[in-house]
Design an enzyme around this catalytic site. Structure first.
Site, PDB file in Angstrom:
ATOM      1  N   ASP A 172       0.708  -1.205   0.024  1.00 37.32           N
ATOM      2  CA  ASP A 172      -0.768   0.240   0.296  1.00 37.32           C
ATOM      3  C   ASP A 172       0.367   0.964  -0.120  1.00 37.32           C
ATOM      4  O   ASP A 172       2.069   1.217   0.976  1.00 37.32           O
ATOM      5  CB  ASP A 172      -0.760  -0.116   1.382  1.00 37.32           C
ATOM      6  CG  ASP A 172      -1.846   1.396   1.181  1.00 37.32           C
ATOM      7  OD1 ASP A 172      -2.664   1.404   0.365  1.00 37.32           O
ATOM      8  OD2 ASP A 172      -1.898   2.085   2.686  1.00 37.32           O
ATOM      9  N   GLU A 215       0.963  -0.453  -5.034  1.00 36.22           N
ATOM     10  CA  GLU A 215       0.286   1.536  -5.259  1.00 36.22           C
ATOM     11  C   GLU A 215       1.560   1.945  -5.148  1.00 36.22           C
ATOM     12  O   GLU A 215       1.736   2.498  -4.021  1.00 36.22           O
ATOM     13  CB  GLU A 215      -0.873   1.590  -4.141  1.00 36.22           C
ATOM     14  CG  GLU A 215      -1.393   2.581  -4.662  1.00 36.22           C
ATOM     15  CD  GLU A 215      -2.111   2.359  -3.201  1.00 36.22           C
ATOM     16  OE1 GLU A 215      -3.188   3.572  -3.171  1.00 36.22           O
ATOM     17  OE2 GLU A 215      -1.723   2.610  -2.026  1.00 36.22           O
TER      18      GLU A 215
END
Length: 606
Positions: free
Chosen positions: A262, A297
């Site tokens: 993330d 990401e």
């Protein structure tokens, strides 16, 4: 087969009996282990380490650490906290689970990813209940399940991105062995399982590290969540090992097939190699005989981090927000927020489909990311993980609407075909495959001042959007801290049996069957940097993806709600031995219907 990750943190069962306990607490003056009702002094080692061996400790025992004879804290490397991070940790025997020995994963080009929030996927919200749905996903054509973060967080419900115990799976979903059973059941169905991990921050509630291990954080960098994780300042070697071992732990002890990292743009690190490159290097070295896949990401669109599957120091996948944003603008005509950057959506979609990213270089609206890299390199399309919906793009809307509520049905059908029939690996969000209209809202079981701050923060955030301003002013936005908000987000599987929802499922099944039969076998031969996109009219786009041996996949689409006449569109494309792969909508007398498209496979005419 047993699978155990040996790490320098936490509690470790000894084969001859007893348990070793270790804690890094450089900010503490004294540390003691509290095992049940027993208090045991810990010995001081070098560089802030405390350790003790307890001969009579065993699996199932609960324990905490007492800092400076004042504060009780959980083990930051706890393998399980049955009652959450404000309560004791539990000694776990990782070798109690018997794994199948014949699973080695699947190659990256076969990835069709299904993002799942365990708590909302079924009414029960458990690993066991989710496991019962796996055969249907495998039959549909899904090849990989991606679980939203499992790191233990306080409260009864949450997205998982505010976890505070990275090694302890969230107890509300089940026990560690139940998670392992879920993963093994998926493997037996030829499904990979990926895990979303968060290494850019800890959640605001339940994180005790500031109290006894302040070097976990640094003021050298700042992020949107406050002090950055310390990957490059004094004390950083131990912090880096904590997160490197976490990646190795999930991949080894739980036999996940990959990780999605993330917000790596918020993992600020001036070291070389930086923390992300180090994680990749260590993972590749530790598991040379398995297909393990690492995804990012990264709002900075840094293609330099991406490379062929298995490359040490690099990553084979990155979530591609540009693909989503361009198609979202085309389908919904929304232009506020970050959608304002996508003012030429067809041209930007063409860039996504041929070069990987729509926007490289220049300013952008991400509040967390570094400036995007200039467009100096071409992204291998196999690295671009494309999606129409995911937890962010639905859940960060005020009312959590899915595209079935926002877009014309024909437009969404065409966008789905583009997603599933282009060479990049596709990602679906749970329920998307049957056209679910269940919202996916932001929810977190915060209490007290934190709850009030989150409620007020969301009200202020959405007051800036014209379509939400009135609801924000009237305090009519869904309350993220209300259990009813969480309950609303659980998939309604009874609706999946209705005729309209079965039609959506049939569409996904047909498209995924086409992908598996006509596209997937060729993907290892996809070329890099030789693809072509051409506008044939204001709304008609032709894309050609080139493969070795002169083979070509051609897509012709009308990305508009009105028919469009294109000379020669009704003819067979100029490909030798062309074979129709798929058609969506009609092409009659050179006129393409609204939101229509077709795909051909063949060789480029000479």
């Amino acid at each position: 087969m047993q699978s155990f990750h040996d790490m320098p943190f936490g509690a470790r069962l000894r084969a001859e009996g007893g348990v070793d306990f270790r804690l890094w607490a450089p900010g503490a003056r004294s540390v003691a282990l509290v095992l049940g009702d027993e208090r045991i002094s810990a010995r001081t080692g070098d560089d802030g380490w405390y350790h003790t061996h307890v001969p009579h400790a065993r699996a199932g025992d609960t324990y905490r650490w007492r800092i400076d004879d004042q504060q009780l804290v959980p083990d930051p490397a706890s393998r399980f906290n049955p009652q959450g991070p404000h309560h004791p940790s539990q000694v776990i025997d990782p070798c109690s689970f018997d794994w199948d020995a014949d699973w080695h994963g699947r190659p990256w080009h076969e990835a069709v990813i299904y993002e799942m929030h365990v708590g909302c996927f079924t009414p029960a919200g458990t690993y066991a209940a989710a496991e019962a749905q796996l055969p249907a996903l495998a039959d549909l054509g899904i090849t990989a399940i991606q679980l939203m973060p499992l790191a233990d967080f306080p409260g009864r419900f949450g997205w998982g991105y505010d976890g505070v115990l990275p090694y302890a799976p969230q107890p509300s979903y089940g026990t560690p062995d139940e998670l392992k059973r879920f993963i093994q059941a998926a493997h037996r169905l030829n499904l990979m399982v990926f895990l979303d991990v968060v290494y850019n921050h800890f959640g605001p509630d339940g994180n005790y590290l500031h109290r006894y291990a302040p070097p976990f954080f640094t003021d050298r960098h700042q992020t949107a969540w406050g002090a950055a994780m310390n990957f490059d300042a004094p004390g950083s070697p131990t912090v880096r090992e904590f997160f490197i071992h976490n990646a190795l732990y999930w991949l080894g002890e739980y036999r996940f097939d990959g990780l999605r990292f993330d917000a790596v743009h918020a993992m600020l690190d001036d070291s070389r190699p930086d923390i992300m490159a180090s994680i990749s290097q260590r993972v590749r070295a530790a598991f040379p005989d398995r297909h393990l896949h690492l995804m990012l990401e990264n709002d900075s669109n840094d293609a330099a981090r991406l490379a062929a599957p298995g490359t040490p120091g690099r990553f084979e996948g990155q979530w591609n927000g540009d693909f989503h944003h361009t198609l979202h603008v085309l389908m919904t005509d929304e232009h506020d927020g970050y959608y304002a950057e996508y003012d030429r959506p067809i041209d930007q979609l063409a860039r996504c489909l041929t070069l990987g990213f729509a926007r490289e270089g220049g300013p952008h609206n991400s509040e967390h990311a570094l400036p995007r890299r200039a467009a100096e390199s071409t992204l291998a399309l196999g690295c671009s993980v494309n999606f129409l919906q995911n937890h962010d793009q639905i859940g960060n809307r005020a009312f959590g609407e899915r595209l079935t509520q926002l877009a014309d049905e024909r437009a969404l059908q065409l966008a789905t075909a583009i997603l599933l029939l282009c060479p990049s690996p596709p990602l679906l969000f749970m329920g998307e495959e049957f056209g679910a209209d269940t919202p996916f809202l932001y929810f977190a079981d915060w209490t007290g001042e934190l709850r009030d701050a989150v409620r007020e923060g969301r009200r202020r955030e959405f007051a800036h959007f014209p379509r939400y301003a009135e609801a924000a002013e009237r305090n009519e936005l869904p309350d993220p801290c209300d259990a009813a908000t969480f309950e609303r987000c659980k998939l309604d599987w009874s609706k999946a049996q209705a005729a309209a929802h079965r039609e959506w499922r049939d569409l996904y099944a047909q498209l995924l069957a086409v992908r598996q039969r006509a596209l997937m076998p060729h993907l290892p031969r996809l070329l890099t940097g030789r693809h072509e996109a051409r506008r044939l009219s204001d709304t008609v786009l032709r894309v050609r993806w080139r493969f070795e041996r002169g083979e070509v996949l051609e897509m012709l689409v009308n990305l508009a709600p009105l028919p469009c006449t294109v000379p020669g569109a009704a003819q067979t494309p100029p490909l030798d031995d062309a074979v129709l792969v798929h058609s969506a909508g009609d092409v009659v007398a050179d006129t393409m219907a609204a939101w229509s498209g077709r795909w051909h496979w063949g060789r480029e005419a000479r």
